[in-house]
Scaffold this motif. Sequence first.
Motif, PDB file in Angstrom:
ATOM      1  N   GLU A 229       1.337  -9.456  -0.868  1.00 24.59           N
ATOM      2  CA  GLU A 229       2.685  -8.951  -0.624  1.00 24.59           C
ATOM      3  C   GLU A 229       3.453  -8.697  -1.910  1.00 24.59           C
ATOM      4  O   GLU A 229       4.433  -7.952  -1.896  1.00 24.59           O
ATOM      5  CB  GLU A 229       3.472  -9.933   0.244  1.00 24.59           C
ATOM      6  CG  GLU A 229       3.185  -9.778   1.715  1.00 24.59           C
ATOM      7  CD  GLU A 229       4.041 -10.683   2.571  1.00 24.59           C
ATOM      8  OE1 GLU A 229       4.405 -10.257   3.664  1.00 24.59           O
ATOM      9  OE2 GLU A 229       4.325 -11.820   2.150  1.00 24.59           O
ATOM     10  N   GLN A 230       3.017  -9.294  -3.008  1.00 20.49           N
ATOM     11  CA  GLN A 230       3.724  -9.069  -4.268  1.00 20.49           C
ATOM     12  C   GLN A 230       3.256  -7.811  -4.975  1.00 20.49           C
ATOM     13  O   GLN A 230       4.001  -7.245  -5.771  1.00 20.49           O
ATOM     14  CB  GLN A 230       3.578 -10.289  -5.178  1.00 20.49           C
ATOM     15  CG  GLN A 230       4.408 -11.482  -4.716  1.00 20.49           C
ATOM     16  CD  GLN A 230       4.224 -12.705  -5.594  1.00 20.49           C
ATOM     17  OE1 GLN A 230       3.107 -13.104  -5.883  1.00 20.49           O
ATOM     18  NE2 GLN A 230       5.324 -13.314  -6.017  1.00 20.49           N
ATOM     19  N   PHE A 231       2.032  -7.375  -4.706  1.00 19.48           N
ATOM     20  CA  PHE A 231       1.585  -6.157  -5.378  1.00 19.48           C
ATOM     21  C   PHE A 231       1.482  -4.951  -4.446  1.00 19.48           C
ATOM     22  O   PHE A 231       1.235  -3.837  -4.901  1.00 19.48           O
ATOM     23  CB  PHE A 231       0.256  -6.358  -6.126  1.00 19.48           C
ATOM     24  CG  PHE A 231      -0.959  -6.538  -5.271  1.00 19.48           C
ATOM     25  CD1 PHE A 231      -1.528  -5.474  -4.587  1.00 19.48           C
ATOM     26  CD2 PHE A 231      -1.581  -7.778  -5.185  1.00 19.48           C
ATOM     27  CE1 PHE A 231      -2.668  -5.637  -3.826  1.00 19.48           C
ATOM     28  CE2 PHE A 231      -2.719  -7.956  -4.415  1.00 19.48           C
ATOM     29  CZ  PHE A 231      -3.268  -6.876  -3.734  1.00 19.48           C
ATOM     30  N   SER A 232       1.703  -5.146  -3.139  1.00 17.28           N
ATOM     31  CA  SER A 232       1.625  -4.022  -2.215  1.00 17.28           C
ATOM     32  C   SER A 232       2.643  -4.182  -1.094  1.00 17.28           C
ATOM     33  O   SER A 232       2.828  -5.278  -0.570  1.00 17.28           O
ATOM     34  CB  SER A 232       0.222  -3.906  -1.617  1.00 17.28           C
ATOM     35  OG  SER A 232       0.179  -2.871  -0.643  1.00 17.28           O
ATOM     36  N   ASP A 233       3.292  -3.065  -0.748  1.00 13.02           N
ATOM     37  CA  ASP A 233       4.135  -3.073   0.441  1.00 13.02           C
ATOM     38  C   ASP A 233       3.598  -2.103   1.487  1.00 13.02           C
ATOM     39  O   ASP A 233       4.322  -1.697   2.398  1.00 13.02           O
ATOM     40  CB  ASP A 233       5.590  -2.744   0.091  1.00 13.02           C
ATOM     41  CG  ASP A 233       5.750  -1.374  -0.554  1.00 13.02           C
ATOM     42  OD1 ASP A 233       4.748  -0.626  -0.639  1.00 13.02           O
ATOM     43  OD2 ASP A 233       6.877  -1.033  -0.955  1.00 13.02           O
ATOM     44  N   SER A 234       2.325  -1.761   1.377  1.00 10.15           N
ATOM     45  CA  SER A 234       1.699  -0.866   2.342  1.00 10.15           C
ATOM     46  C   SER A 234       1.621  -1.540   3.713  1.00 10.15           C
ATOM     47  O   SER A 234       1.010  -2.598   3.863  1.00 10.15           O
ATOM     48  CB  SER A 234       0.289  -0.484   1.883  1.00 10.15           C
ATOM     49  OG  SER A 234      -0.454   0.096   2.940  1.00 10.15           O
ATOM     50  N   THR A 235       2.202  -0.910   4.710  1.00  3.69           N
ATOM     51  CA  THR A 235       2.155  -1.457   6.067  1.00  3.69           C
ATOM     52  C   THR A 235       0.714  -1.565   6.552  1.00  3.69           C
ATOM     53  O   THR A 235       0.332  -2.554   7.197  1.00  3.69           O
ATOM     54  CB  THR A 235       2.965  -0.571   7.024  1.00  3.69           C
ATOM     55  OG1 THR A 235       4.335  -0.586   6.610  1.00  3.69           O
ATOM     56  CG2 THR A 235       2.866  -1.067   8.464  1.00  3.69           C
ATOM     57  N   ASP A 236      -0.097  -0.577   6.238  1.00  3.23           N
ATOM     58  CA  ASP A 236      -1.483  -0.596   6.709  1.00  3.23           C
ATOM     59  C   ASP A 236      -2.284  -1.735   6.097  1.00  3.23           C
ATOM     60  O   ASP A 236      -3.146  -2.323   6.755  1.00  3.23           O
ATOM     61  CB  ASP A 236      -2.169   0.742   6.412  1.00  3.23           C
ATOM     62  CG  ASP A 236      -1.701   1.847   7.346  1.00  3.23           C
ATOM     63  OD1 ASP A 236      -1.380   1.535   8.509  1.00  3.23           O
ATOM     64  OD2 ASP A 236      -1.634   2.997   6.914  1.00  3.23           O
TER      65      ASP A 236
END
Length: 379
Positions: free
Chosen positions: A351-358
């Motif tokens: 969650e700290q390096f990506s906010d991609s929903t998928d």
Amino acid sequence: MSNTNPKFIPGLELCEGFYHEAVEPIVRAHFGDLKYAAALIGSGSEVLGFDTEMSSDHHWGPRVMLFLKPDDVSTYKDSISAKLSEELPRVFRGYPTSFSSPDAENQGVQLLDLRESGPINHRVEILSVERFIDDYLGFDITVDLTAPDWLSFPGQKLRTITGGKVFRDDIGLEETRKRFAYYPEEVWLYLLACGWARIEQEEHLMGRAGYVGDEIGAGIIAARLVRDVMNLYFLMERTYAPYPKWFGTAFKELKAASELEPRLRNVLSAADWQERQKFLVPIYEIIASKHNQLGLTEKLPDRVRDFHGRPFLVISMGEYSKAICKRINESNNTDPVIKALVTKPLIGSVEQFSDSTDILSNAEWRGVIRNLYDVEQSV
């Protein structure tokens, strides 16, 4: 939905009543000796306690999850489901208990669907705890949790596993939930270091973009900093953050919210980079003071200063993340994986390096992401 226009009932309350008053009597009458757990956990705004009347337009309504032992699922699932279809009331507290079929064209959405006759297409899920955790997190609960596991779990999912409510537990569902209650100490420290690193890497860039007339860029960076501060505070208060729709709502429940929330709103509504910086300064000093109150490292500066002589005010030039990493390295009990990770660029959790929903919502990606942290060979 029923034409009675029922008064809105929070989903968790509705589902708890649905279990005790409608589902449990049927299961007891036909499967009296069966050991199981009943709960509402996992996906859904009602699990977080944030649902409103608007939530009732999809996937919402009287529902419950029945957890059976793995061998009992294959033995009893179909017969329990059939009895519920035959005997559940058609309406519970004003809401239909039948749902439409999943809409393949709309992410499997199901809507409340009042049926006057025929079997009820209920949403009483019947599954094992093992299957649920595997499907939802991509994790086998028969093995021990490791640092790479924790870092590859989206915290927003951990919040929904540990949230919601268990209505009955004959098979140890609560014990499983307790395993995910919160990050182990060394993982938490690593996440704090990574949270600080994100702020340290961008706090001077907001002003730099605005200084050359890029107020759109400066505004975007300021918004990222607001989110990073909020995420850091969730960590500081040892609370999982929910997914974006309820991120700000959950933040308001933190102890720091009354002090920080109006200042954060001012940053987001500011007209230019100088005004944003004016509002960011007390925010930086508040989070620095909070760090010092936690007593994790030696006392660090809690007043802003200019960034290498430039007119951009910052709270840290790497001291905070470095001090936490030092704390990790000096501990004799730290997981060797975490010790290895702090010697590398601080990417943090998924969650700290990506906010991609998928990526965050689909457990099938977790195995790939977990490999990022599998550094035993270099330890």
